[in-house]
Design a protein around this motif. Structure first.
Motif, short mmCIF file in Angstrom:
data_model
loop_
_atom_site.label_atom_id
_atom_site.label_comp_id
_atom_site.label_asym_id
_atom_site.label_seq_id
_atom_site.Cartn_x
_atom_site.Cartn_y
_atom_site.Cartn_z
N ILE A 141 0.50 4.19 -3.06
CA ILE A 141 0.66 5.10 -2.28
C ILE A 141 1.66 6.09 -3.77
O ILE A 141 1.94 7.61 -3.57
CB ILE A 141 0.27 5.74 -1.26
CG1 ILE A 141 -0.92 4.84 -0.64
CG2 ILE A 141 0.63 7.02 -0.81
CD1 ILE A 141 -0.75 4.96 0.76
N SER B 28 -4.71 9.04 1.75
CA SER B 28 -5.21 7.59 2.47
C SER B 28 -3.72 7.66 2.94
O SER B 28 -3.58 6.41 3.45
CB SER B 28 -4.69 6.49 1.05
OG SER B 28 -4.09 7.43 0.00
N ALA C 181 1.09 -1.16 -0.20
CA ALA C 181 -0.30 -0.34 0.21
C ALA C 181 1.13 1.20 0.11
O ALA C 181 1.01 2.13 -0.85
CB ALA C 181 -0.83 -0.25 1.49
#
Length: 86
Positions: A13, A46, A9
């Motif tokens: 990102i 996020s 993740a």
């Protein structure tokens, strides 16, 4: 397994930030740049959510929520301004 998913993740990102900044620089029209800025705000939300999970302080999720609402209102204001024209 969860650590691997969090690392994936984080890498995604990072690539999203790089691509968003490239679109912001290369964007030919104002609308392209506004969309790039909106995408970067979503990516930063996020990042905040990922940091909240990693640090265990879920107060940051409230910050991300407020940031998302303000970002949405800002994009609406910019769209309204662009609709009227200079």
């Amino acid at each position: 397994m969860a650590d691997i998913l969090l690392q994936i993740a984080a890498v995604l990102i990072f690539f999203s930030i790089v691509l968003g900044v490239l679109r912001l620089i290369i964007g030919k029209t104002v609308v392209d740049r506004v969309v790039a800025i909106d995408m970067l705000t979503v990516v930063s939300i996020s990042m905040i959510a990922l940091y909240a999970h990693l640090s265990g302080r879920f107060l940051y999720l409230d910050v991300a929520l407020v940031y998302g609402v303000l970002s949405f209102l800002a994009v609406l204001a910019i769209a309204r301004f662009l609709e009227k024209g200079p």
